[in-house]
Scaffold this active site. Structure first.
Site, PDB file in Angstrom:
ATOM      1  N   ASP A 127      -4.938 -10.329  11.524  1.00  0.00           N
ATOM      2  CA  ASP A 127      -4.017  -9.807  10.511  1.00  0.00           C
ATOM      3  C   ASP A 127      -4.601  -8.489   9.993  1.00  0.00           C
ATOM      4  O   ASP A 127      -5.650  -8.036  10.470  1.00  0.00           O
ATOM      5  CB  ASP A 127      -3.834 -10.861   9.402  1.00  0.00           C
ATOM      6  CG  ASP A 127      -2.519 -10.672   8.638  1.00  0.00           C
ATOM      7  OD1 ASP A 127      -1.812  -9.664   8.865  1.00  0.00           O
ATOM      8  OD2 ASP A 127      -2.209 -11.535   7.790  1.00  0.00           O
ATOM      9  N   GLU A 181      -4.354  -7.269   6.290  1.00  0.00           N
ATOM     10  CA  GLU A 181      -4.674  -7.101   4.867  1.00  0.00           C
ATOM     11  C   GLU A 181      -6.158  -7.316   4.563  1.00  0.00           C
ATOM     12  O   GLU A 181      -6.680  -6.772   3.595  1.00  0.00           O
ATOM     13  CB  GLU A 181      -3.832  -8.069   4.032  1.00  0.00           C
ATOM     14  CG  GLU A 181      -2.347  -7.736   3.981  1.00  0.00           C
ATOM     15  CD  GLU A 181      -1.550  -8.281   5.163  1.00  0.00           C
ATOM     16  OE1 GLU A 181      -2.159  -8.704   6.174  1.00  0.00           O
ATOM     17  OE2 GLU A 181      -0.304  -8.287   5.075  1.00  0.00           O
ATOM     18  N   HIS A 184       0.059  -9.053  12.551  1.00  0.00           N
ATOM     19  CA  HIS A 184       0.557  -8.459  11.304  1.00  0.00           C
ATOM     20  C   HIS A 184       1.927  -7.815  11.514  1.00  0.00           C
ATOM     21  O   HIS A 184       2.126  -7.031  12.447  1.00  0.00           O
ATOM     22  CB  HIS A 184      -0.426  -7.402  10.797  1.00  0.00           C
ATOM     23  CG  HIS A 184       0.087  -6.633   9.609  1.00  0.00           C
ATOM     24  ND1 HIS A 184       0.209  -7.208   8.361  1.00  0.00           N
ATOM     25  CD2 HIS A 184       0.542  -5.359   9.493  1.00  0.00           C
ATOM     26  CE1 HIS A 184       0.713  -6.303   7.523  1.00  0.00           C
ATOM     27  NE2 HIS A 184       0.929  -5.172   8.191  1.00  0.00           N
ATOM     28  N   HIS A 197      -0.651 -12.862  -0.299  1.00  0.00           N
ATOM     29  CA  HIS A 197       0.732 -13.327  -0.148  1.00  0.00           C
ATOM     30  C   HIS A 197       0.717 -14.463   0.871  1.00  0.00           C
ATOM     31  O   HIS A 197      -0.312 -14.718   1.507  1.00  0.00           O
ATOM     32  CB  HIS A 197       1.676 -12.208   0.326  1.00  0.00           C
ATOM     33  CG  HIS A 197       1.390 -11.736   1.714  1.00  0.00           C
ATOM     34  ND1 HIS A 197       0.389 -10.833   2.012  1.00  0.00           N
ATOM     35  CD2 HIS A 197       1.934 -12.066   2.905  1.00  0.00           C
ATOM     36  CE1 HIS A 197       0.354 -10.627   3.310  1.00  0.00           C
ATOM     37  NE2 HIS A 197       1.278 -11.372   3.891  1.00  0.00           N
TER      38      HIS A 197
HETATM   39 ZN    ZN Z   1      -0.329  -9.270   7.532  1.00  0.00          ZN
END
Ligand code: ZN
Length: 275
Positions: free
Chosen positions: A8, A10, A61, A116
């Site tokens: 991912d 973030e 992502h 999130h």
């Molecule tokens: Zn992501």
């Protein structure tokens, strides 16, 4: 040793706000892609040094084509693009010895960098009554495929979240969250060192790990931000929904149904304008 990497964005070194992760609007997005490739390469390099013979990297992502294949370590295969039935976990099966999660982030409501859960519509995601973020949801999917998750990288908040679910996991902390869009970030050379060291530690531990124990059938429950999103999610056949609430539930027979129904619900919910 055959390894699966779900990557991912973030939780990648140096990434602190949406300008690094949004291909449509991000002024730092091209930097974000290089940073993501840097972190993934550090993990692959350590895995190859450790003796891994096969490595599949799933770009996980947003539209799932962020990693720069031009710069990717030559010994990895890149799974990229979307849609994919099993999204962040596409391609995983019982032939893999372990899974590693790179650049992950804390779940919704936790004060981690860019925290999130899956998409903007989910307030809370539960499997068998336990609240999970992307880490937990994907770790459960991996467990039901018979594969343990041995490593996660990201900020200090996702490290904590991962340890709560998988106490023996190795965590590479590349930044400490100061707020949702601020962090104290390691330099790239220091983060590469941390990623490599913790990858080797994780791979050493693999023979001792057992996949998470998960009860099947699986109760999937999603708490949405508002009733309109829940009403849309409840269109999915087999879901249960009480009008006027924000929770929708579903009994999944296996991890494949769990993942697909979760995706169907959040995609439907995402069509509702929030006003
Ligand atoms: Zn992501």
């Amino acid at each position: 040793m055959k390894l699966y990497i779900s990557a991912d964005m973030e939780g990648i070194s140096g990434i602190i706000d949406p300008s690094y992760i949004d291909p449509d609007r991000g002024k730092n997005y091209e930097r974000g892609r290089r940073l993501m490739t840097h972190d993934v390469n550090a993990v692959i390099e350590a895995a190859v040094e450790f003796g891994a013979t096969e490595i599949l990297v799933a770009d996980s992502h947003y539209k799932m084509s962020n990693l720069l294949i031009e710069e990717l370590h030559p010994q990895a295969t890149l799974l990229c693009g979307s849609p994919r039935n099993f999204s962040m976990m596409e391609g995983l099966d019982s032939s893999f010895d372990a899974a590693l999660f790179v650049g992950y982030h804390a779940r919704h409501g936790i004060p981690g960098v860019l925290s999130h859960t899956m998409s903007g519509v989910i307030k809370n995601l539960y499997v068998n009554g336990q609240v999970v973020g992307e880490f937990g949801f994907n770790a459960i999917y991996a467990a039901l495929c018979g594969v343990p998750v041995c490593f996660v990288s990201g900020d200090d908040q996702i490290a904590q979240e991962a340890i709560e679910l998988c106490p023996s996991i190795s965590t590479a902390i590349v930044k400490r969250a100061v707020s949702r869009t601020s962090a104290a970030c390691l330099s790239l050379s220091a983060s590469a060192r941390e990623l490599k060291e913790k990858t080797k530690q994780a791979l050493t531990s693999v023979p001792l790990l057992t996949p998470l124990g998960v009860k099947v059938p699986l109760e999937l429950a999603i708490e949405f931000a508002h009733t309109g999103q829940a009403e849309m999610a409840a269109i999915v056949p087999g879901t249960e929904y009480r009008v006027g609430t924000t929770h929708v539930t579903f009994q999944a027979q296996d991890q494949y149904e769990l993942y697909k129904v979760m995706r169907a619900m959040i995609n439907l919910a995402g069509t509702v304008e929030f006003c």
